[in-house]
Design an enzyme around this catalytic site. Structure first.
Site, PDB file in Angstrom:
ATOM      1  CB  THR A   1      38.197  -2.010  43.045  1.00 43.92           C
ATOM      2  OG1 THR A   1      38.975  -1.075  43.786  1.00 43.92           O
ATOM      3  CG2 THR A   1      36.764  -1.970  43.535  1.00 43.92           C
TER       4      THR A   1
ATOM      5  CE  LYS B   1      37.319   1.070  46.125  1.00 43.02           C
ATOM      6  NZ  LYS B   1      38.378   1.990  45.929  1.00 43.02           N
TER       7      LYS B   1
ATOM      8  CE  LYS C   1      36.568  -2.143  38.992  1.00 42.88           C
ATOM      9  NZ  LYS C   1      38.011  -2.274  39.029  1.00 42.88           N
TER      10      LYS C   1
HETATM   11  P1  NAD Z   1      45.187   0.651  35.042  1.00 47.15           P
HETATM   12  O1  NAD Z   1      44.344   0.232  33.891  1.00 47.15           O
HETATM   13  O2  NAD Z   1      46.004   1.908  34.956  1.00 47.15           O
HETATM   14  O3  NAD Z   1      46.191  -0.551  35.444  1.00 47.15           O
HETATM   15  C1  NAD Z   1      45.897  -1.908  35.307  1.00 47.15           C
HETATM   16  C2  NAD Z   1      47.153  -2.578  34.772  1.00 47.15           C
HETATM   17  O4  NAD Z   1      46.934  -3.985  34.699  1.00 47.15           O
HETATM   18  C3  NAD Z   1      47.527  -2.125  33.358  1.00 47.15           C
HETATM   19  O5  NAD Z   1      48.869  -1.681  33.332  1.00 47.15           O
HETATM   20  C4  NAD Z   1      47.326  -3.384  32.503  1.00 47.15           C
HETATM   21  O6  NAD Z   1      48.228  -3.481  31.411  1.00 47.15           O
HETATM   22  C5  NAD Z   1      47.565  -4.480  33.519  1.00 47.15           C
HETATM   23  N1  NAD Z   1      46.976  -5.756  33.150  1.00 47.15           N
HETATM   24  C6  NAD Z   1      45.736  -5.992  32.652  1.00 47.15           C
HETATM   25  N2  NAD Z   1      45.571  -7.330  32.446  1.00 47.15           N
HETATM   26  C7  NAD Z   1      46.726  -7.917  32.832  1.00 47.15           C
HETATM   27  C8  NAD Z   1      47.180  -9.261  32.858  1.00 47.15           C
HETATM   28  N3  NAD Z   1      46.378 -10.267  32.469  1.00 47.15           N
HETATM   29  N4  NAD Z   1      48.430  -9.513  33.310  1.00 47.15           N
HETATM   30  C9  NAD Z   1      49.230  -8.501  33.722  1.00 47.15           C
HETATM   31  N5  NAD Z   1      48.856  -7.206  33.714  1.00 47.15           N
HETATM   32  C10 NAD Z   1      47.627  -6.928  33.281  1.00 47.15           C
HETATM   33  O7  NAD Z   1      44.181   0.732  36.297  1.00 47.15           O
HETATM   34  P2  NAD Z   1      44.451   1.437  37.721  1.00 47.15           P
HETATM   35  O8  NAD Z   1      43.857   2.799  37.721  1.00 47.15           O
HETATM   36  O9  NAD Z   1      45.873   1.224  38.106  1.00 47.15           O
HETATM   37  O10 NAD Z   1      43.485   0.554  38.652  1.00 47.15           O
HETATM   38  C11 NAD Z   1      43.838  -0.741  39.102  1.00 47.15           C
HETATM   39  C12 NAD Z   1      42.811  -1.204  40.116  1.00 47.15           C
HETATM   40  O11 NAD Z   1      42.755  -0.277  41.187  1.00 47.15           O
HETATM   41  C13 NAD Z   1      41.386  -1.282  39.565  1.00 47.15           C
HETATM   42  O12 NAD Z   1      40.777  -2.437  40.087  1.00 47.15           O
HETATM   43  C14 NAD Z   1      40.726  -0.014  40.063  1.00 47.15           C
HETATM   44  O13 NAD Z   1      39.324  -0.134  40.219  1.00 47.15           O
HETATM   45  C15 NAD Z   1      41.419   0.169  41.403  1.00 47.15           C
HETATM   46  N6  NAD Z   1      41.448   1.554  41.901  1.00 47.15           N
HETATM   47  C16 NAD Z   1      41.794   2.571  41.067  1.00 47.15           C
HETATM   48  C17 NAD Z   1      41.812   3.872  41.554  1.00 47.15           C
HETATM   49  C18 NAD Z   1      42.200   5.031  40.666  1.00 47.15           C
HETATM   50  O14 NAD Z   1      41.990   6.174  41.082  1.00 47.15           O
HETATM   51  N7  NAD Z   1      42.769   4.800  39.502  1.00 47.15           N
HETATM   52  C19 NAD Z   1      41.477   4.135  42.907  1.00 47.15           C
HETATM   53  C20 NAD Z   1      41.169   3.050  43.735  1.00 47.15           C
HETATM   54  C21 NAD Z   1      41.148   1.759  43.211  1.00 47.15           C
END
Ligand code: NAD
Length: 290
Positions: A87, A162, A237
């Site tokens: 997102t 979204k 966010k």
């Molecule tokens: P998270 O923080 O658990 O995962 C993000 C991952 O990206 C981490 O493992 C981090 O180490 C990695 N990362 C960060 N910078 C990086 C880079 N430069 N290179 C490689 N890896 C890198 O977050 P999440 O909960 O998995 O969410 C991910 C996305 O999904 C976000 O944009 C969030 O808004 C969206 N989202 C999350 C949810 C939820 O319920 N968690 C629901 C819908 C959408």
């Protein structure tokens, strides 16, 4: 299909595992040291991108997406598809789309709803933006990771859908919670309030499917001490992204603006961080008009 997967966190990890389980060859990269069932981890995003037909990103925000895309795009094969499921702000989605297309690639922005449970269970909903050809390439993978994918329009349309949806969700949750707190002060029983509103013109998903009052309506995070669910800081966010987009498009969104301010206050100053976004109800309960 050979798939590169960048960002294997709470969402990306189980999504990549489901692709591997379905028989795809998944090569992953994350900045953190993670291990995912069936996924071969490599030392950089570019390495995961080489030779992949589709590269999926699931990253925290638009700034990180732009930086990662700079590494991925030159490494990807002509005609391959970059599919961003994070997102992020609409402007970043469109900028990365332009860059990918100029680099001879297909691009889809495909943010999801359904949370960590949906990612693990393969029941996410994808809201996708991009060309018909790009969507067609990604669709079989959406079918593995989710239960529904809607092609919303050109690049950026997925992110637009979204944040508009989640702006409605945030505003509606606040309205539902403040109405329950008012009903309490008027001496109205919460169950009666639910029975009336859930079958009257005030009904909504937040009332009917995710009721913020414990013990009322279907099971929801309210019945589990407001453990998320959908955390208040993630709602914040998305509300911030909606207001950033509104600013950029010169759209008047007073309710979205107020919802952002209330969730910011809740998360930053009132211990709302880590609570479900429906914990707005106990917040309102404690307050008076002044
Ligand atoms: P998270 O923080 O658990 O995962 C993000 C991952 O990206 C981490 O493992 C981090 O180490 C990695 N990362 C960060 N910078 C990086 C880079 N430069 N290179 C490689 N890896 C890198 O977050 P999440 O909960 O998995 O969410 C991910 C996305 O999904 C976000 O944009 C969030 O808004 C969206 N989202 C999350 C949810 C939820 O319920 N968690 C629901 C819908 C959408």
């Amino acid at each position: 299909m050979k798939i590169g997967f960048i960002g294997l966190g709470n969402m990306g990890g189980p999504m990549a595992a489901n692709l591997a389980k379905a028989g795809h060859q998944v090569v992953g990269f994350d900045m953190a040291d993670v291990a995912i069932d069936g996924v071969a981890m490599v030392a950089s995003g570019a390495e995961a991108a080489v030779g992949a037909e589709v590269v999926i990103t699931m990253l925290p925000n638009g700034q990180i997406l732009r930086a990662v895309a700079d590494q991925l795009i030159p490494a990807m094969a002509d005609g391959a598809a970059l599919v961003d499921c994070s997102t992020v702000d609409v402007d970043s989605a469109r900028a990365v789309a332009d860059q990918a297309i100029k680099g001879g690639l297909l691009f889809v922005d495909a943010p999801v709803s359904g949370g960590v449970g949906g990612a693990a269970g393969g029941s996410l909903t994808f809201m996708a933006g991009g060309s018909a050809e790009a969507f067609a390439k990604a669709e079989p993978l959406f079918d593995v990771m989710g239960q529904k994918a809607v092609h919303c329009g050109e690049a950026g349309a997925g992110q637009s859908a979204k944040i508009c949806n989640n702006m409605i969700l945030g505003v509606t949750m606040i309205a539902t919670c403040e109405a329950f707190a008012l009903a309490d002060k008027l001496g109205l029983d919460r169950q009666k309030m639910y029975d009336v509103v859930s079958t009257s013109s005030g009904y909504s998903w937040t009332m009917n499917a995710y009721c913020p009052a414990p013990g009322v309506g279907p099971q929801s995070p309210a019945d589990n001490d407001y453990q998320p669910g959908f955390a208040a800081e993630l709602m914040l966010k998305d509300l911030r992204l909606s207001q950033q987009a509104a600013e950029s498009a010169d759209a008047d969104t007073p309710m979205g603006q107020l919802a952002q301010a209330l969730y910011a206050q809740f998360v930053d100053d009132e211990n709302g961080n880590g609570m479900d976004f429906s914990a707005m109800l106990p917040r309102f309960e404690k307050r008076t008009r002044t």
